[in-house]
Design an enzyme around this catalytic site. Structure first.
Site, PDB file in Angstrom:
ATOM      1  N   LEU A 291       0.820  -1.208   0.000  1.00 15.27           N
ATOM      2  CA  LEU A 291       0.000   0.000   0.000  1.00 15.27           C
ATOM      3  C   LEU A 291       0.859   1.266   0.000  1.00 15.27           C
ATOM      4  O   LEU A 291       1.699   1.456   0.891  1.00 15.27           O
ATOM      5  CB  LEU A 291      -0.934   0.003   1.213  1.00 15.27           C
ATOM      6  CG  LEU A 291      -1.873   1.214   1.342  1.00 15.27           C
ATOM      7  CD1 LEU A 291      -2.836   1.263   0.173  1.00 15.27           C
ATOM      8  CD2 LEU A 291      -2.628   1.162   2.670  1.00 15.27           C
ATOM      9  N   ASP A 292       0.633   2.120  -0.993  1.00 18.34           N
ATOM     10  CA  ASP A 292       1.301   3.416  -1.118  1.00 18.34           C
ATOM     11  C   ASP A 292       2.825   3.298  -1.185  1.00 18.34           C
ATOM     12  O   ASP A 292       3.552   4.214  -0.789  1.00 18.34           O
ATOM     13  CB  ASP A 292       0.908   4.345   0.053  1.00 18.34           C
ATOM     14  CG  ASP A 292      -0.572   4.659   0.061  1.00 18.34           C
ATOM     15  OD1 ASP A 292      -1.187   4.619  -1.016  1.00 18.34           O
ATOM     16  OD2 ASP A 292      -1.109   4.944   1.144  1.00 18.34           O
ATOM     17  N   GLU A 293       3.320   2.168  -1.677  1.00 21.83           N
ATOM     18  CA  GLU A 293       4.770   1.938  -1.749  1.00 21.83           C
ATOM     19  C   GLU A 293       5.264   1.791  -3.180  1.00 21.83           C
ATOM     20  O   GLU A 293       6.447   1.528  -3.406  1.00 21.83           O
ATOM     21  CB  GLU A 293       5.145   0.677  -0.956  1.00 21.83           C
ATOM     22  CG  GLU A 293       4.887   0.755   0.537  1.00 21.83           C
ATOM     23  CD  GLU A 293       5.959   1.530   1.284  1.00 21.83           C
ATOM     24  OE1 GLU A 293       6.953   1.928   0.644  1.00 21.83           O
ATOM     25  OE2 GLU A 293       5.792   1.748   2.492  1.00 21.83           O
TER      26      GLU A 293
END
EC number: 3.5.1.10
Length: 287
Positions: A229-231
């Site tokens: 997530l969000d990486e």
């Protein structure tokens, strides 16, 4: 098949002597002229990246013929490569939830012809954006989602992408976390806008997190979607200065303008084949 007029080549490979010379010689022999070229060497990882735009002076070659001619060079250097017809626009499906600022910006730029993509439709887990989308005379696909229907809803979304021959899914404030299997199916083909300057303030309510920390800069980040997530690899970012007097609501409003700008840029770079993934980073040959 139609002969190509202009092509875009992008590739990465282990950095070795002679790469540029061999690529240039091949295309010169085929009657192409280099119009634009960018290259970058990742010294730490000894990785070479290149994007080149070529004009065809020989009008008889098809894209498949050019690809076949380039294949021996690509194999020689172990390239991860793509060769595209510059006249063909990427087809894009946009996903949105209840906030329409990024969607409106994309649709407006697409309608004006300043965003070089072909938007083929909009999918949403809410009905809020239907009127806006249909005003632009685009298909609106309402796909509600719950914990029990997530797998089915994602399968429908993948079917929409396939039916429209869409090359890319853009999450324009689509407030749902894609499953690991969905992320794998769309690897390198899904772009998300995160309403924060990653890697800080990940997850929910980033502007409230920023307010609590008293930040003086807020921003937005567009990145490729991965299972983490969000990486995902970052494509584009921007910031805006704020002060201690700004409320969380004001930070949110300022942030929406930044989000729209950043997502538009990221989609433009992607659609013009200017982005090459370098591990968990990107090389972006912007203008």
């Amino acid at each position: 098949m139609t002969a190509v007029r202009e092509i875009i080549l992008k590739f990465s490979c282990e950095d070795k002597p002679g790469i540029v010379a061999n690529v240039a010689a091949l295309f010169a022999a085929q009657g192409f002229n280099i119009r634009e070229s960018h290259q970058f060497e990742d010294v730490e990882n000894r990785r070479f990246f290149m994007r080149t735009v070529l004009d065809a002076t020989n009008q008889s070659l098809t894209l498949e013929e050019v690809r076949a001619a380039f294949l021996p060079v690509a194999k020689r250097y172990g390239m991860d490569w793509q060769l595209m017809d510059a006249d063909v626009k990427l087809k894009v499906l946009v996903a949105v939830s209840q906030w329409g600022h990024c969607l409106h910006n994309l649709l407006s730029a697409w309608k004006q012809g300043t965003l070089p993509v072909d938007i083929v439709g909009v999918v949403s887990n809410h009905e809020v954006m239907r009127e806006l989308v249909e005003w632009y005379q685009l298909p609106f696909h309402y796909l509600p989602i719950s914990t029990d229907t997530k797998a089915e809803q994602e399968a429908q979304m993948l079917a929409l992408l396939s039916d429209a021959s869409a090359d890319c899914l853009v999450l324009a404030r689509y407030m749902q976390i894609l499953s690991d299997s969905m992320c794998r199916a769309l690897a390198g083909r899904a772009i998300n806008i995160h309403h924060s300057f990653l890697p800080g303030f990940k997850g929910a309510r980033p502007y409230h997190q920023a307010f609590e920390r008293g930040v003086k800069l807020i921003g937005a980040t567009a990145h490729y979607v991965t299972a983490d997530l969000d990486e995902g690899p970052i494509i584009e970012q921007a910031v805006e200065r704020v002060t201690h007097v700004n409320t969380p609501e004001e930070l949110t409003e300022i942030g929406r303008d930044v989000e729209s700008l950043v997502l538009n840029r990221a989609l433009r770079w992607h659609s013009e084949h200017r982005v090459l993934v370098n591990g968990n980073k990107t090389v972006v040959f912007s203008r």
